[in-house]
Design an enzyme around this catalytic site. Structure first.
Site, PDB file in Angstrom:
ATOM      1  N   CYS A 111       0.860  -1.179   0.000  1.00 47.90           N
ATOM      2  CA  CYS A 111       0.000   0.000   0.000  1.00 47.90           C
ATOM      3  C   CYS A 111       0.899   1.232   0.000  1.00 47.90           C
ATOM      4  CB  CYS A 111      -0.831   0.029   1.276  1.00 47.90           C
ATOM      5  SG  CYS A 111      -1.637  -1.527   1.616  1.00 47.90           S
ATOM      6  N   ARG A 123       1.237   1.971  -5.869  1.00 44.93           N
ATOM      7  CA  ARG A 123       1.522   0.936  -4.871  1.00 44.93           C
ATOM      8  C   ARG A 123       0.280   0.133  -4.489  1.00 44.93           C
ATOM      9  NH1 ARG A 123       6.279   1.705  -2.251  1.00 44.93           N
ATOM     10  NH2 ARG A 123       5.501   0.438  -0.538  1.00 44.93           N
ATOM     11  N   TRP A 140      -3.655  -1.942  -1.286  1.00 46.17           N
ATOM     12  CA  TRP A 140      -3.636  -3.173  -2.083  1.00 46.17           C
ATOM     13  C   TRP A 140      -3.926  -4.274  -1.076  1.00 46.17           C
ATOM     14  CZ3 TRP A 140      -0.466  -7.648  -2.389  1.00 46.17           C
ATOM     15  CH2 TRP A 140      -0.607  -8.387  -3.566  1.00 46.17           C
ATOM     16  N   ASN A 155       1.177  -0.194   5.994  1.00 45.75           N
ATOM     17  CA  ASN A 155       1.554  -0.929   4.788  1.00 45.75           C
ATOM     18  C   ASN A 155       2.328  -2.155   5.254  1.00 45.75           C
ATOM     19  OD1 ASN A 155       2.578  -1.816   2.318  1.00 45.75           O
ATOM     20  ND2 ASN A 155       4.280  -0.358   2.348  1.00 45.75           N
ATOM     21  N   GLY A 156       1.764  -3.347   5.042  1.00 52.12           N
ATOM     22  CA  GLY A 156       2.450  -4.563   5.468  1.00 52.12           C
ATOM     23  C   GLY A 156       1.456  -5.584   5.985  1.00 52.12           C
ATOM     24  N   GLU A 165       9.311 -11.642 -21.420  1.00 44.57           N
ATOM     25  CA  GLU A 165       8.979 -10.286 -20.980  1.00 44.57           C
ATOM     26  C   GLU A 165       7.849  -9.694 -21.834  1.00 44.57           C
ATOM     27  OE1 GLU A 165       9.432  -8.504 -18.507  1.00 44.57           O
ATOM     28  OE2 GLU A 165       9.154  -6.442 -19.169  1.00 44.57           O
ATOM     29  N   LYS A 179       4.310  -8.450 -20.363  1.00 45.35           N
ATOM     30  CA  LYS A 179       3.785  -7.087 -20.571  1.00 45.35           C
ATOM     31  C   LYS A 179       2.367  -7.150 -21.099  1.00 45.35           C
ATOM     32  CE  LYS A 179       5.844  -5.260 -18.746  1.00 45.35           C
ATOM     33  NZ  LYS A 179       7.048  -5.394 -18.024  1.00 45.35           N
ATOM     34  N   GLU A 223      -0.196  -8.540 -18.334  1.00 43.46           N
ATOM     35  CA  GLU A 223      -0.450  -7.744 -17.125  1.00 43.46           C
ATOM     36  C   GLU A 223      -1.236  -6.472 -17.393  1.00 43.46           C
ATOM     37  OE1 GLU A 223       2.894  -6.331 -14.807  1.00 43.46           O
ATOM     38  OE2 GLU A 223       4.081  -5.996 -16.598  1.00 43.46           O
ATOM     39  N   HIS A 245       7.536 -29.126 -28.929  1.00 42.45           N
ATOM     40  CA  HIS A 245       7.345 -30.070 -27.817  1.00 42.45           C
ATOM     41  C   HIS A 245       6.018 -29.853 -27.092  1.00 42.45           C
ATOM     42  CE1 HIS A 245      11.376 -31.610 -28.351  1.00 42.45           C
ATOM     43  NE2 HIS A 245      11.808 -30.356 -28.395  1.00 42.45           N
ATOM     44  N   LYS A 267       2.861  -1.772  -7.766  1.00 47.47           N
ATOM     45  CA  LYS A 267       4.204  -1.533  -8.300  1.00 47.47           C
ATOM     46  C   LYS A 267       5.277  -2.276  -7.521  1.00 47.47           C
ATOM     47  CE  LYS A 267       7.150   0.391 -11.058  1.00 47.47           C
ATOM     48  NZ  LYS A 267       7.231  -0.231 -12.381  1.00 47.47           N
TER      49      LYS A 267
END
Ligand code: M6R
Length: 615
Positions: A2, A27, A75, A101-102, A488, A492, A495, A511, A610
């Site tokens: 957060c 965040r 979050w 935050n945590g 990557e 991108k 997400e 395969h 983030k």
């Protein structure tokens, strides 16, 4: 994780806190809230949704008055995102307001004890438990707020950055951190609190970064009093002079931070070079490596630990370290490494890569490596971040603030730092000749201009985005150095557009994934001329014959693939080892445009944040 913001001083706290929350929304953005003391009472305004929703609610509820306030953008970890679970949380008596935050891991046990003492809880959060524990300590032993916070935190297990104030003493805010970042902005008879410096950069350039296990009592009219939470030792805080500017953290005319950050890459890479790469003199200077050269040269192997995009940068580094410096490399997901009893010894070197420098799993991997005697080197973007402080040495990427949740310039600057390290070590070990070293440096110097050129494909990439945007699935293929780029590119896309995308080594297609290919399936193939080109062209033929739609990234002037693919996107020619720095660019733009076309929130994709400061 957060974002937290606080203010105490002469300004209207609402304006400072709200603007700060907007800057920290990267965040977490599932709910937000604010607590203000207006001179008579403590007022709380909170809501599910974004900071803009909070603003609407606070205006409607007329909660904007006060010179002291704290705010939070969330979050969710404990409890679904809704109005009640949003922070700030208030203690049972209504005196204390807290933002956090945590995660407090033992909150359930503490909650039971408090319930037995008559406390009631309205939310599902661990934070509401913590604020009531602080109140219980404060009331039962008549402690001041600072002491009560300290005693309560010594009973709490977990991670936190907190700010708490008491409506009966509205001239101080108590803060503490363990495992989550917290910065204090020191102004002229005013103080700011935030998860990073961006909320207060326009007001002051002086900041104190709390270290893990420290707390502070911030009171108007005196210096912040910082001490260790567990042993009460007073700390003389170091005041950092901040170098970032407001312009660096604003959008500068771009529609989204992600687009701005994609376009910033040529400059960001030049900043990464600055003072390090002296191509004309044939020198790479990196103090963190120079000072510990023997560690690297005598290393049995390098273990790279990271998460997400930073892990992909680690994979690129594996190729270049093994290729150029001939040091064995293992690339580990930090989240797996930390729990799997890995064999680590004093001759191992760990390189921990992290944009934010706060990722909890990467921090834990570092701790484990250090406990086993390994030398740990950090590659971080955020200056003064936890990882940059916890590691034995390191190199900053100097990409500047990255606000978009989808990492872009952090990735290319990480690869740049790691490539410079590989070249430097290759030269020191003699695994690369002097003349090749010079050639590499000269080529490296041309990369920012080549990225500028790759960015000029933007209009064409818009057409490719139109072609791909309605797909439900997609495959990204690459070989060698471009296999991590395929991963990557797929990350991108998924997400920010929520289209399912898989990255694969091109040769692995036969395969299994080849079974997915039909006329509905777009396949993005990285087919640059250096590195297994003919083999990748054969893979493209295999896709073609199964009617897959082909989008190929090719080297300028390539006609072979143009005749087979539905779309080609050109990138300038470069050395094989540096192709990821170019092939990444169109894939970033492609994801960006698809997400915009689909109306997605590019900078704040759903469910993401983030920096991931929780497990
Ligand atoms: O701050 P870090 O580099 O440690 O973050 C690691 C990942 O969380 C991050 O790269 C994430 O995967 C990004 N959303 C990717 O765009």
């Amino acid at each position: 994780m957060c974002g937290i913001v606080g203010y105490i001083g002469q300004k209207d706290a609402y304006d400072v806190v709200l603007k700060g929350l907007q800057r920290l929304e990267y965040r977490g953005y599932d709910s937000a809230g604010i607590a203000l003391y207006d001179g008579n009472q403590l007022n709380i305004c909170k809501t599910k949704g974004k900071v803009s929703d909070l603003n609407t609610k606070c205006i409607a509820d007329n909660v904007r008055k006060g010179k002291i306030g704290i705010g939070h953008t969330r979050w969710a970890t404990h409890g679904e995102p809704n109005d009640v679970n949003s922070h700030p949380h208030v203690s049972n008596s209504g005196r204390l307001a807290i933002i956090h935050n945590g995660i407090i891991e033992n909150y359930d046990a503490i909650k039971k004890v408090l319930e037995n003492r008559g406390y009631t809880f309205h939310s599902d959060t661990d934070t509401e438990v913590l604020v009531n524990l602080i109140e219980e300590v404060m009331m039962s032993d008549d402690h001041k707020l600072g002491k009560a916070v300290q005693i309560a935190l010594n009973q709490a297990v977990g991670a936190y950055a907190i700010a708490v104030f008491d409506r009966e003493k509205p001239n101080e805010i108590v803060v503490a951190r363990l495992g989550s970042p917290l910065a204090i902005g020191v102004g002229d008879n005013e103080f700011f609190i935030a998860s990073d410096a961006s909320p207060f950069i326009e007001y002051t350039k002086s900041a104190i970064y709390l270290e893990d296990g420290e707390m502070g009592v911030i009171r108007l009219g005196r210096e912040p009093r910082i001490r260790k939470i567990h042993n009460d030792k007073l700390i003389d805080p170091y005041i950092h002079e901040l170098k970032i500017s407001l312009d660096q953290i604003e959008k500068s005319g771009y529609e989204h931070f992600m687009l701005k950050e994609i376009y910033e890459q040529p400059e960001a890479i030049k900043d990464t070079f600055r003072g390090r790469m002296l191509a004309d003199k044939g020198v790479i200077r990196m103090a963190g490596v120079d000072d510990h050269l023997e560690k690297f040269l005598n290393a049995d192997r390098i273990i790279i630990a990271a998460c997400g995009t930073s892990w992909h940068a680690g994979l690129v580094a594996e190729y270049i370290f093994e290729d150029i410096s001939r040091i064995p490399v293992e690339v580990e997901y930090a989240s797996e490494f930390r729990y799997r009893n890995p064999v680590i010894g004093p001759n191992d070197v760990m390189i921990a890569i992290s944009q934010s420098g706060e990722t909890a799993d990467t921090m834990a991997a570092i701790k484990l490596a250090k406990e086993n005697g390994a030398f740990v080197f950090g590659v971080c973007n955020v200056v003064g971040s936890s990882i940059s402080r916890e590691t034995d040495a390191g190199a900053y990427t100097h990409a500047g603030p990255e606000i978009g949740v989808a990492s872009t310039k952090a990735f290319t600057t990480q690869i740049t730092v790691l490539s410079l390290m590989a070249l430097k070590l290759g030269k020191a070990k003699g695994t690369i000749s002097n003349s090749d070293f010079h050639l590499y440096l000269n080529e490296m110097e041309s990369i920012p201009d080549k990225i500028e050129k790759a960015l000029q494909e933007n209009d064409h990439i818009l057409n490719v985005a139109e072609f791909m945007k309605n797909s439900k699935n997609s495959l990204y293929l690459g070989r060698g150095y471009n296999f991590p780029v395929a991963l990557e590119g797929a990350l991108k896309l998924k997400e920010i557009s929520y289209i399912h995308a898989e990255g694969y080594p091109a040769a692995e297609m036969k395969h299994g994934p080849i079974a997915l290919i039909d006329e509905e399936m777009p396949v993005v193939v990285i087919a640059t001329r250096k590195g297994h080109y003919e083999k990748v062209v054969s893979n493209i033929q295999e896709i073609k014959s199964r009617k897959g739609k082909i989008i190929a990234l090719v080297t300028e002037g390539d006609d072979t693939v143009k005749n087979i693919a539905d779309h080609v996107i050109e990138v300038p020619e470069t050395f094989e080892a540096f192709t990821p720095l170019l092939t990444t660019i169109p894939l970033q733009l492609l994801s960006y445009h698809i997400a915009v076309m689909l109306g997605k929130n590019v900078d704040q994709p759903r469910n993401l944040a983030k920096s991931v400061t929780v497990e």
